[in-house]
Design a protein around this motif. Structure first.
Motif, short mmCIF file in Angstrom:
data_model
loop_
_atom_site.label_atom_id
_atom_site.label_comp_id
_atom_site.label_asym_id
_atom_site.label_seq_id
_atom_site.Cartn_x
_atom_site.Cartn_y
_atom_site.Cartn_z
N GLY A 261 1.02 -1.26 -0.08
CA GLY A 261 -0.08 0.05 0.13
C GLY A 261 0.85 1.24 -0.04
O GLY A 261 2.12 1.31 -0.57
N LEU A 262 0.36 2.36 0.38
CA LEU A 262 0.85 3.61 0.49
C LEU A 262 1.77 3.76 1.59
O LEU A 262 1.47 3.29 2.74
N VAL A 263 2.95 4.36 1.66
CA VAL A 263 4.02 4.54 2.42
C VAL A 263 4.33 5.96 2.93
O VAL A 263 5.39 6.13 3.84
N GLY A 264 3.47 6.89 2.77
CA GLY A 264 3.84 8.18 3.30
C GLY A 264 5.08 8.87 2.95
O GLY A 264 5.11 9.13 1.69
N ALA A 265 5.94 9.22 3.53
CA ALA A 265 6.88 10.30 3.18
C ALA A 265 8.00 9.57 2.13
O ALA A 265 8.54 10.33 1.47
N ASP A 266 8.01 8.36 2.09
CA ASP A 266 9.00 7.88 0.65
C ASP A 266 8.26 7.99 -0.48
O ASP A 266 8.86 7.65 -1.34
N GLY A 267 7.06 8.12 -0.55
CA GLY A 267 6.45 8.52 -1.84
C GLY A 267 6.15 7.50 -2.80
O GLY A 267 6.25 6.37 -2.33
N ALA A 268 6.02 7.76 -3.81
CA ALA A 268 5.81 6.84 -4.99
C ALA A 268 6.72 5.92 -5.14
O ALA A 268 6.46 4.71 -5.67
N THR A 269 7.96 6.09 -5.06
CA THR A 269 8.86 4.97 -5.73
C THR A 269 9.00 4.00 -4.62
O THR A 269 9.61 2.95 -4.96
N HIS A 270 8.43 4.29 -3.34
CA HIS A 270 8.57 3.05 -2.38
C HIS A 270 6.99 2.57 -2.39
O HIS A 270 7.07 1.73 -1.43
N ALA A 271 6.21 2.97 -2.74
CA ALA A 271 4.74 2.66 -2.47
C ALA A 271 4.62 1.09 -2.89
O ALA A 271 4.96 0.80 -3.92
N GLY A 272 3.78 0.38 -2.16
CA GLY A 272 3.59 -1.01 -2.50
C GLY A 272 2.14 -1.16 -3.12
O GLY A 272 1.30 -1.56 -2.63
N SER A 273 2.16 -0.65 -4.39
CA SER A 273 1.07 -0.81 -5.16
C SER A 273 0.65 -1.79 -6.14
O SER A 273 -0.77 -2.06 -6.40
N PHE A 274 1.68 -2.55 -6.52
CA PHE A 274 1.51 -3.33 -7.76
C PHE A 274 1.47 -4.88 -7.40
O PHE A 274 1.32 -5.65 -8.28
N ASP A 275 1.94 -5.28 -6.22
CA ASP A 275 2.17 -6.70 -6.02
C ASP A 275 1.03 -7.63 -6.06
O ASP A 275 1.04 -8.87 -6.62
#
Length: 648
Positions: A424-438
């Motif tokens: 899911g979404l990870v806050g301060a680390d933004g789009a590059t670290h979001a777990g969106s696609f697994d």
């Protein structure tokens, strides 16, 4: 009461590299000291990555002083080293907005500055990208070099060596700076090594080397090659650079990355050299100049807000345990009774909770470095030999090993267990670290089982279920941060594969059924309460599995409810897509059933507070309510009228 900003009189006169280059060399030491003080103060007020940036203060200063940035393209690998770079490239006035909504990214970002030519939040990409910039300039006969600064463990990834193997095409337009801050590959550095580095990078030496090469080439190819090898290995014995020479680089170093008197002349030689590509090996200390960070580099890699004077970090309120700790501790307990269980992490032992496992079972814990591809295939080999491996990898980093997941695990139906952190979404680390696609990229694969934990108790059950599952690959995902505070089970429960659970209402009937996957279950409960207050009876199912679907449960809910809404913190192609496909295949929509899917939007969400990110993604309780009411609305009637109909 906030403490006063640090006194930085020289840094106050420098806002861009162009202004930096107007300083005298003897002023650079003061500038670097003030730059380090400013960075510590800024990160103390915002939180963020600290140790890596402190380690490259002098290097950052020297690079911008010597090279003509932004025409010379500076690429940081990984991007969390780049805070000093941001301060020196026109962003000092916003440096205290780091990682906050609307503020500066914690990594390099192309849209943020012309001095960020390439985004870098994952690692080991800089040499490949730098090669691209350098070759493009060469083909278009444009000036400008590409400088790739790679370090902080990024050289443990195979991609860096793949790029180096092709780098000869760039010639002298490519400079790679190896920031050796934790690899322990450097010989001792000091005056002698600095002298040697300056000598072998000097125009006189390189000119003589070139002349000797040409003379040897005139005599015979065999003598030419022999002379080159002899010179290469002689320098390699002294400097330790034979590996890089074999990959086609002219090696310079090692040199002290905190000594500007050593750095500046070497970089000037490299800048003016016709030899290339060149690799400059600098040795730095993570956290340099700030005792708490130097003495505990791992704990000061990424930090919350902290007191600059004492180094004391802001303490979070005591509460539910962190998800990664729940996983690590659960796995360690399971391994006490099962010596086939082992854990693999890719340079993130504490971030994934594998450090907890490693403390109890060090011989069965493996940190493969920033090498997710290798880690997955290594796990596949362990599984093929009868072990029960858990590959604990952030969702965003598992993307880097997708081919291995498909080819080495799924096709062979090997029972590798994937513990997917930061879902899911990870806050301060933004789009590059979001777990969106697994969910999408795993649930589309034959043989895979894909689970998502709604809370920390469910994570315990899913870890145990994965440990006991030997029929093929299985994955379970869980979010960043702390759990929700549910009671923890004394004994883990083995879940039936592909079976969800009703957590509110029942399958016998109602107006609305919410099918939740993962940690949005709490928001689904809030939405159900609001819908009940409006007179709309609501059932909530925690699906637990994105694959295989609990088809029996879906059929029952579809037969007894007017609206089905799926909710997941994942991209399109996940639970909602699978439910719609099933409904289409079985004709469940023919009787007037309405299905709506709620998922992450088709865009990359910038860094922000997680609650705000989920609000922007429209995955909070009010959005679930709006989705339900919208589904109930007739084309010719407003929501209130339809709600009244539903009540009747």
């Amino acid at each position: 009461m906030t403490s006063p900003r640090p006194d930085t009189p020289l840094l106050d006169t420098v806002d861009t590299p162009e202004e930096l280059r107007k300083l005298k060399p003897e002023q650079l030491r003061q500038l670097a000291d003030e730059l380090r003080t400013e960075m510590i103060d800024a990160v103390g007020s915002t939180g963020g990555h600290l140790g890596s940036g402190l380690g490259v203060v002098e290097l950052t200063t020297a690079i911008h002083y010597v090279f003509n940035t932004p025409e010379d393209r500076l690429i940081w690998d990984v991007g969390h080293q780049a805070y000093p770079h941001k301060i020196l490239t026109g962003r000092r006035d916003r440096i205290r907005t780091l990682r906050q909504g609307g503020g500066l990214s914690g990594f390099t970002k192309r849209s943020e500055s012309e001095y960020d030519p390439f985004g870098a939040a994952h690692s080991s990409t800089s040499i490949s990208a730098g090669l691209g910039f350098a070759v493009a300039n060469k083909l278009n006969d444009k000036p400008g070099k590409a400088i790739a600064v790679i370090g902080d463990g990024a050289m443990s990834a195979g991609m860096a060596y793949e790029a180096m193997n092709n780098a000869e095409q760039a010639g002298n337009r490519l400079v790679v700076i190896l920031n050796d801050n934790d690899m322990s590959i450097a010989p001792p550095v000091g005056g002698l090594s600095a002298y040697l580095a300056r000598m072998v990078s000097s125009s006189e030496y390189l000119g003589l080397r070139s002349l000797a090469s040409k003379v040897a080439g005139k005599i015979s190819r065999r003598i030419h090659d022999a002379v080159g090898k002899a010179e290469e290995y002689t320098r390699g014995m002294v400097t330790g650079g034979t590996l890089f020479e074999e990959l086609g680089f002219y090696y310079v170093g090692p040199i002290d990355g905190h000594n500007l008197d050593h750095l500046i002349p070497v970089l000037e030689n490299v800048r003016d050299s016709e030899q290339g590509p060149i690799l400059v090996h600098v040795v730095t200390v993570k956290g340099k100049g700030y005792d708490p960070a130097e003495n505990s580099a791992d704990k000061y890699h990424g930090v919350p807000k902290f007191d600059v004077v004492t180094g004391e970090k802001a303490k979070s309120k005591p509460g539910a345990p962190a998800y990664q700790n729940v996983f690590g501790e659960t796995l360690a307990k399971l391994a006490d009774k099962d010596d086939r269980i082992c854990a693999i992490t890719a340079a993130m032992p504490s971030g994934t909770g594998v450090d907890k496992f490693a403390a109890a079972h060090p011989d069965r814990s493996f940190d493969v470095g920033i090498a997710e591809q290798h880690g997955v295939t290594f796990a596949a080999g362990l599984a093929a030999q009868g072990m029960r491996p858990f590959a604990a990898i952030y969702s965003t980093f598992l993307q880097r090993a997708y081919d291995q997941v498909v080819h080495d695990v799924a096709i062979q139906n090997l029972p590798v267990r994937f513990a997917i952190d930061r879902a899911g979404l990870v806050g301060a680390d933004g789009a590059t670290h979001a777990g969106s696609f697994d969910v999408t990229y795993l649930a589309s694969l034959p043989n895979f089982v894909v689970m998502a934990a709604a809370d920390e108790a469910e994570l315990v059950h899913m870890t145990y279920t994965a440990a006991e599952y030997d029929d093929g690959p299985i994955a379970f995902r869980y979010p960043r941060g702390n759990g929700v505070g549910v009671e923890m089970p004394e004994t883990p429960q083995k879940l039936a594969i592909g079976e969800g659970r009703i957590v509110k209402g029942d399958e016998k009937g109602g107006k609305v059924a919410i099918l939740s996957l993962g940690a949005r279950l709490g928001e689904a409960r809030k939405a159900a309460d609001e819908l009940e207050a409006k007179g709309l009876s609501t059932t909530i199912a925690d699906m637990r599995f994105a694959k295989p679907l609990d088809e029996d449960l879906i059929r029952k809910l579809a037969a007894t409810h007017d609206v089905l809404v799926t909710v997941e913190e994942a991209s399109i192609g996940g639970l909602g897509a699978h439910v719609l496909t099933m409904a289409s295949d079985e004709g469940l929509l023919d009787g007037g059933l309405k299905i709506r899917t709620m998922r992450l939007p088709d865009l990359f969400l910038d860094h922000d507070d997680p609650a705000k990110q989920y609000d922007e993604a429209k995955l909070n309780a009010p959005h679930i309510v709006d989705t339900v009411l919208g589904a109930l609305r007739h084309n010719s009637a407003n929501v209130d009228e339809r709600v009244e109909e539903a009540r009747a």
